[in-house]
Design a protein around this motif. Sequence first.
Motif, PDB file in Angstrom:
ATOM      1  N   CYS A 251      17.751 -75.166  33.189  1.00  0.00           N
ATOM      2  CA  CYS A 251      16.397 -74.902  33.074  1.00  0.00           C
ATOM      3  C   CYS A 251      15.383 -75.687  33.325  1.00  0.00           C
ATOM      4  N   GLN A 252      15.514 -77.170  33.074  1.00  0.00           N
ATOM      5  CA  GLN A 252      14.396 -78.066  32.846  1.00  0.00           C
ATOM      6  C   GLN A 252      13.594 -78.061  34.085  1.00  0.00           C
ATOM      7  N   ILE A 253      14.212 -77.901  35.327  1.00  0.00           N
ATOM      8  CA  ILE A 253      13.607 -77.852  36.653  1.00  0.00           C
ATOM      9  C   ILE A 253      12.244 -76.836  36.698  1.00  0.00           C
ATOM     10  N   CYS A 254      12.286 -75.635  36.041  1.00  0.00           N
ATOM     11  CA  CYS A 254      11.401 -74.902  36.048  1.00  0.00           C
ATOM     12  C   CYS A 254      10.422 -74.849  34.635  1.00  0.00           C
ATOM     13  N   HIS A 255      11.212 -74.977  33.571  1.00  0.00           N
ATOM     14  CA  HIS A 255      10.647 -74.771  32.282  1.00  0.00           C
ATOM     15  C   HIS A 255      10.326 -76.000  31.520  1.00  0.00           C
ATOM     16  N   GLY A 256      10.688 -77.034  32.236  1.00  0.00           N
ATOM     17  CA  GLY A 256      10.252 -78.575  31.511  1.00  0.00           C
ATOM     18  C   GLY A 256      11.524 -78.796  30.483  1.00  0.00           C
ATOM     19  N   LEU A 257      11.509 -79.995  30.148  1.00  0.00           N
ATOM     20  CA  LEU A 257      12.648 -80.312  29.057  1.00  0.00           C
ATOM     21  C   LEU A 257      12.334 -79.823  27.855  1.00  0.00           C
TER      22      LEU A 257
ATOM     23  N   VAL B  89       5.998 -80.023  34.701  1.00  0.00           N
ATOM     24  CA  VAL B  89       6.371 -79.088  35.863  1.00  0.00           C
ATOM     25  C   VAL B  89       5.078 -78.899  37.000  1.00  0.00           C
ATOM     26  N   PRO B  90       5.143 -79.477  38.049  1.00  0.00           N
ATOM     27  CA  PRO B  90       3.815 -79.295  38.806  1.00  0.00           C
ATOM     28  C   PRO B  90       3.626 -77.898  39.197  1.00  0.00           C
ATOM     29  N   PHE B  91       4.422 -77.202  39.438  1.00  0.00           N
ATOM     30  CA  PHE B  91       4.081 -75.800  39.970  1.00  0.00           C
ATOM     31  C   PHE B  91       4.232 -74.505  39.073  1.00  0.00           C
ATOM     32  N   ALA B  92       4.435 -74.955  37.535  1.00  0.00           N
ATOM     33  CA  ALA B  92       4.683 -73.947  36.696  1.00  0.00           C
ATOM     34  C   ALA B  92       3.510 -72.882  36.616  1.00  0.00           C
ATOM     35  N   THR B  93       2.211 -73.378  36.591  1.00  0.00           N
ATOM     36  CA  THR B  93       1.136 -72.537  36.675  1.00  0.00           C
ATOM     37  C   THR B  93       0.933 -71.732  38.135  1.00  0.00           C
ATOM     38  N   LYS B  94       1.533 -72.527  39.345  1.00  0.00           N
ATOM     39  CA  LYS B  94       1.054 -71.884  40.382  1.00  0.00           C
ATOM     40  C   LYS B  94       1.874 -70.755  40.917  1.00  0.00           C
ATOM     41  N   MET B  95       2.889 -70.492  40.288  1.00  0.00           N
ATOM     42  CA  MET B  95       3.967 -69.727  40.664  1.00  0.00           C
ATOM     43  C   MET B  95       3.149 -68.122  40.365  1.00  0.00           C
ATOM     44  N   ASP B  96       3.652 -67.069  41.056  1.00  0.00           N
ATOM     45  CA  ASP B  96       3.180 -65.724  40.791  1.00  0.00           C
ATOM     46  C   ASP B  96       4.297 -64.625  40.535  1.00  0.00           C
ATOM     47  N   PRO B  97       4.833 -64.592  39.114  1.00  0.00           N
ATOM     48  CA  PRO B  97       3.801 -64.800  38.212  1.00  0.00           C
ATOM     49  C   PRO B  97       4.133 -66.349  37.688  1.00  0.00           C
ATOM     50  N   PRO B  98       3.537 -66.917  36.968  1.00  0.00           N
ATOM     51  CA  PRO B  98       3.664 -68.154  36.419  1.00  0.00           C
ATOM     52  C   PRO B  98       5.051 -68.246  35.548  1.00  0.00           C
TER      53      PRO B  98
END
Length: 181
Positions: free
Chosen positions: A67-73, A80-89
């Motif tokens: 899970c850390q690839i998207c949610h961080g450790l 996670v550079p794209f976490a807030t750029k996803m739709d939905p975040p």
Amino acid sequence: MRFQTVAALAVAVAMSGCKAGTPSKPENAVVNEVKHEVTIGGKDLKNPIAYTPAAAKEGGEHFQHHCQICHGLDGQNTGVPFATKMDPPVADLSSKDVQEYADGQLKWIIENGIKSSGMPGWKGILDDEEMWNMVHYIRHLPPKGSLGAPPIYKEEAEEHEHMHGAAAHDHHDAKPHTHKH
């Protein structure tokens, strides 16, 4: 009755317009209510594994692997550079919305994913015990930022910095490009 109210609100929101953009507070409220009450199963399931620090630690190890690839450790999107750029975040797992889910709902999400959100289901990859231990980890997340960024993003940033540094160095020593036909 509750389902009828949620359904009526969902229809009203849908009928209000078909333009793309950031959801309004009422739209977010309806979507969250639908997710909590209708879409996400497992509300009445209880975690059969008693909480212990060892169970949460094991859940954290599975979380780090999957899970850390998207949610961080830390489960809070740190690094996670794209976490807030996803739709939905990408969901911050420490948020009130996530923490209000019942344990069974969190396990259901891990198992089945959430379509159209980017959240995959892990059924057939993780067993029930691993998923329940991940629920314990999610309930006892470390402080935000305390584990740093996932190594893949640190390496990527270092690589990017190195490439720009090398490119800047090469650029100063490079001869102008000429093109002849």
